[in-house]
Design a protein around this motif. Structure first.
Motif, PDB file in Angstrom:
ATOM      1  N   GLU A  37       0.835  -1.203   0.000  1.00  0.00           N
ATOM      2  CA  GLU A  37       0.000   0.000   0.000  1.00  0.00           C
ATOM      3  C   GLU A  37       0.872   1.256   0.000  1.00  0.00           C
ATOM      4  OE1 GLU A  37      -2.942   2.306   3.129  1.00  0.00           O
ATOM      5  OE2 GLU A  37      -2.875   0.120   3.201  1.00  0.00           O
ATOM      6  N   VAL A  38       1.920   1.242   0.800  1.00  0.00           N
ATOM      7  CA  VAL A  38       2.825   2.392   0.885  1.00  0.00           C
ATOM      8  C   VAL A  38       3.568   2.590  -0.435  1.00  0.00           C
ATOM      9  CG1 VAL A  38       4.860   3.317   2.066  1.00  0.00           C
ATOM     10  CG2 VAL A  38       3.044   2.232   3.386  1.00  0.00           C
ATOM     11  N   VAL A  39       4.064   1.506  -1.006  1.00  0.00           N
ATOM     12  CA  VAL A  39       4.788   1.591  -2.275  1.00  0.00           C
ATOM     13  C   VAL A  39       3.862   2.092  -3.379  1.00  0.00           C
ATOM     14  CG1 VAL A  39       5.979   0.246  -4.057  1.00  0.00           C
ATOM     15  CG2 VAL A  39       6.513  -0.131  -1.646  1.00  0.00           C
ATOM     16  N   LEU A  40       2.656   1.572  -3.445  1.00  0.00           N
ATOM     17  CA  LEU A  40       1.697   2.007  -4.459  1.00  0.00           C
ATOM     18  C   LEU A  40       1.402   3.498  -4.322  1.00  0.00           C
ATOM     19  CD1 LEU A  40      -0.175   1.317  -6.824  1.00  0.00           C
ATOM     20  CD2 LEU A  40      -1.941   0.730  -5.130  1.00  0.00           C
ATOM     21  N   ALA A  41       1.223   3.956  -3.107  1.00  0.00           N
ATOM     22  CA  ALA A  41       0.973   5.379  -2.890  1.00  0.00           C
ATOM     23  C   ALA A  41       2.146   6.217  -3.392  1.00  0.00           C
ATOM     24  CB  ALA A  41       0.712   5.650  -1.411  1.00  0.00           C
ATOM     25  N   GLU A  42       3.362   5.748  -3.133  1.00  0.00           N
ATOM     26  CA  GLU A  42       4.529   6.489  -3.601  1.00  0.00           C
ATOM     27  C   GLU A  42       4.586   6.521  -5.123  1.00  0.00           C
ATOM     28  OE1 GLU A  42       8.801   5.128  -3.407  1.00  0.00           O
ATOM     29  OE2 GLU A  42       8.792   6.707  -1.892  1.00  0.00           O
ATOM     30  N   VAL A  43       4.340   5.394  -5.758  1.00  0.00           N
ATOM     31  CA  VAL A  43       4.359   5.326  -7.215  1.00  0.00           C
ATOM     32  C   VAL A  43       3.304   6.259  -7.802  1.00  0.00           C
ATOM     33  CG1 VAL A  43       3.856   3.792  -9.184  1.00  0.00           C
ATOM     34  CG2 VAL A  43       5.353   3.015  -7.337  1.00  0.00           C
ATOM     35  N   GLN A  44       2.148   6.323  -7.157  1.00  0.00           N
ATOM     36  CA  GLN A  44       1.056   7.180  -7.627  1.00  0.00           C
ATOM     37  C   GLN A  44       1.199   8.622  -7.137  1.00  0.00           C
ATOM     38  OE1 GLN A  44      -2.440   5.041  -6.278  1.00  0.00           O
ATOM     39  NE2 GLN A  44      -2.404   3.684  -8.055  1.00  0.00           N
ATOM     40  N   GLN A  45       2.275   8.902  -6.429  1.00  0.00           N
ATOM     41  CA  GLN A  45       2.572  10.234  -5.891  1.00  0.00           C
ATOM     42  C   GLN A  45       1.417  10.790  -5.066  1.00  0.00           C
ATOM     43  OE1 GLN A  45       3.884  12.464  -9.342  1.00  0.00           O
ATOM     44  NE2 GLN A  45       5.952  11.692  -9.089  1.00  0.00           N
ATOM     45  N   ARG A  46       0.970   9.956  -4.149  1.00  0.00           N
ATOM     46  CA  ARG A  46      -0.088  10.375  -3.228  1.00  0.00           C
ATOM     47  C   ARG A  46       0.287   9.891  -1.829  1.00  0.00           C
ATOM     48  NH1 ARG A  46      -2.836   5.996  -1.704  1.00  0.00           N
ATOM     49  NH2 ARG A  46      -2.922   4.209  -3.090  1.00  0.00           N
ATOM     50  N   MET A  60      11.546   1.015   7.284  1.00  0.00           N
ATOM     51  CA  MET A  60      10.679   0.023   6.637  1.00  0.00           C
ATOM     52  C   MET A  60      11.422  -0.719   5.541  1.00  0.00           C
ATOM     53  SD  MET A  60       7.118   2.146   6.251  1.00  0.00           S
ATOM     54  CE  MET A  60       6.581   1.063   4.946  1.00  0.00           C
ATOM     55  N   ARG A  61      12.082   0.023   4.653  1.00  0.00           N
ATOM     56  CA  ARG A  61      12.797  -0.608   3.531  1.00  0.00           C
ATOM     57  C   ARG A  61      13.831  -1.608   4.028  1.00  0.00           C
ATOM     58  NH1 ARG A  61      13.018   4.566   1.925  1.00  0.00           N
ATOM     59  NH2 ARG A  61      15.229   4.701   2.389  1.00  0.00           N
ATOM     60  N   ALA A  62      14.552  -1.235   5.071  1.00  0.00           N
ATOM     61  CA  ALA A  62      15.609  -2.112   5.583  1.00  0.00           C
ATOM     62  C   ALA A  62      15.047  -3.358   6.263  1.00  0.00           C
ATOM     63  CB  ALA A  62      16.503  -1.341   6.550  1.00  0.00           C
ATOM     64  N   THR A  93      10.070   2.363  -0.338  1.00  0.00           N
ATOM     65  CA  THR A  93       9.546   3.704  -0.486  1.00  0.00           C
ATOM     66  C   THR A  93      10.375   4.669   0.309  1.00  0.00           C
ATOM     67  OG1 THR A  93       7.635   5.112  -0.131  1.00  0.00           O
ATOM     68  CG2 THR A  93       7.848   3.259   1.337  1.00  0.00           C
ATOM     69  N   GLY A  94      10.476   5.868  -0.148  1.00  0.00           N
ATOM     70  CA  GLY A  94      11.269   6.887   0.541  1.00  0.00           C
ATOM     71  C   GLY A  94      10.533   7.492   1.707  1.00  0.00           C
ATOM     72  N   SER A  95       9.238   7.298   1.784  1.00  0.00           N
ATOM     73  CA  SER A  95       8.493   7.855   2.912  1.00  0.00           C
ATOM     74  C   SER A  95       7.218   7.065   3.095  1.00  0.00           C
ATOM     75  CB  SER A  95       8.157   9.325   2.663  1.00  0.00           C
ATOM     76  OG  SER A  95       7.188   9.438   1.648  1.00  0.00           O
ATOM     77  N   ALA A  96       6.590   7.333   4.192  1.00  0.00           N
ATOM     78  CA  ALA A  96       5.322   6.660   4.463  1.00  0.00           C
ATOM     79  C   ALA A  96       4.192   7.648   4.381  1.00  0.00           C
ATOM     80  CB  ALA A  96       5.368   5.991   5.838  1.00  0.00           C
ATOM     81  N   GLU A 103      15.923  -7.255 -15.745  1.00  0.00           N
ATOM     82  CA  GLU A 103      14.839  -6.510 -15.115  1.00  0.00           C
ATOM     83  C   GLU A 103      15.436  -5.320 -14.379  1.00  0.00           C
ATOM     84  OE1 GLU A 103      10.994  -7.543 -12.289  1.00  0.00           O
ATOM     85  OE2 GLU A 103      12.823  -8.707 -12.034  1.00  0.00           O
ATOM     86  N   ALA A 104      14.775  -4.206 -14.428  1.00  0.00           N
ATOM     87  CA  ALA A 104      15.286  -3.004 -13.765  1.00  0.00           C
ATOM     88  C   ALA A 104      15.240  -3.165 -12.254  1.00  0.00           C
ATOM     89  CB  ALA A 104      14.465  -1.786 -14.176  1.00  0.00           C
ATOM     90  N   LYS A 105      16.301  -2.692 -11.604  1.00  0.00           N
ATOM     91  CA  LYS A 105      16.349  -2.666 -10.144  1.00  0.00           C
ATOM     92  C   LYS A 105      15.603  -1.415  -9.693  1.00  0.00           C
ATOM     93  CE  LYS A 105      20.133  -1.365  -8.344  1.00  0.00           C
ATOM     94  NZ  LYS A 105      21.077  -0.732  -7.518  1.00  0.00           N
ATOM     95  N   PRO A 106      14.813  -1.477  -8.599  1.00  0.00           N
ATOM     96  CA  PRO A 106      14.113  -0.289  -8.129  1.00  0.00           C
ATOM     97  C   PRO A 106      15.085   0.864  -7.885  1.00  0.00           C
ATOM     98  CG  PRO A 106      13.318  -2.214  -6.974  1.00  0.00           C
ATOM     99  CD  PRO A 106      14.515  -2.642  -7.784  1.00  0.00           C
TER     100      PRO A 106
END
Length: 136
Positions: free
Chosen positions: A50-59, A105-107, A132-135, A118-121
């Motif tokens: 959910e957090v990653v999706l929000a970051e990708v969607q910039q919300r 979280m990422r760690a 994600t860089g933030s929550a 395949e591309a690395k994130p």
């Protein structure tokens, strides 16, 4: 055997009035994720997604999600903080606490390595993946 999937980061809150500067040491480990799962009634993988999706969607993610993550991350070293305290930290000091929370979280989560070709994130070292860089 030690758990290598423990994420830790510090968030330094500025002095306010008569309250001195304060460092919050955030720890995302199994116990932290258990607390988050209990609060949100979701698996840690679903919360992370959910957090990653929000970051990708910039919300932003829901405040409830961010507060639950902050609550989990503060259990080891700051168990005096309530869920409401954590929600206030996110609302009032998001630019300080959310990047640290994202780092912790990422760690704490090991995702699969990218397949050949395949591309690395973005922003991840070769031995870790995703996040994600933030929550927020």
């Amino acid at each position: 055997m030690a758990n290598a999937l423990i994420g830790e980061a510090d968030a330094i809150l500025p002095a306010e009035g008569e309250v001195a500067e304060r460092t919050l040491h955030l720890v995302m480990n199994n116990s932290a994720w258990f607390a988050v799962e209990d609060l949100l009634d979701k698996s840690y993988a679903d919360v992370f997604a959910e957090v990653v999706l929000a970051e990708v969607q910039q919300r932003s993610v829901k405040l409830k999600t961010s507060a639950a993550l902050m609550f989990g991350a503060t259990r080891r070293d700051h168990d005096e903080l309530t869920l409401d305290d954590c929600a206030e930290l996110v609302k009032g000091h998001g630019s300080i606490v959310l990047p640290a929370l994202g780092k912790a979280m990422r760690a704490s989560i090991k995702l699969r390595e990218p397949e050949p070709g395949e591309a690395k994130p973005a922003g991840t070292p070769a031995t870790k993946s995703g996040g994600t860089g933030s929550a927020s």
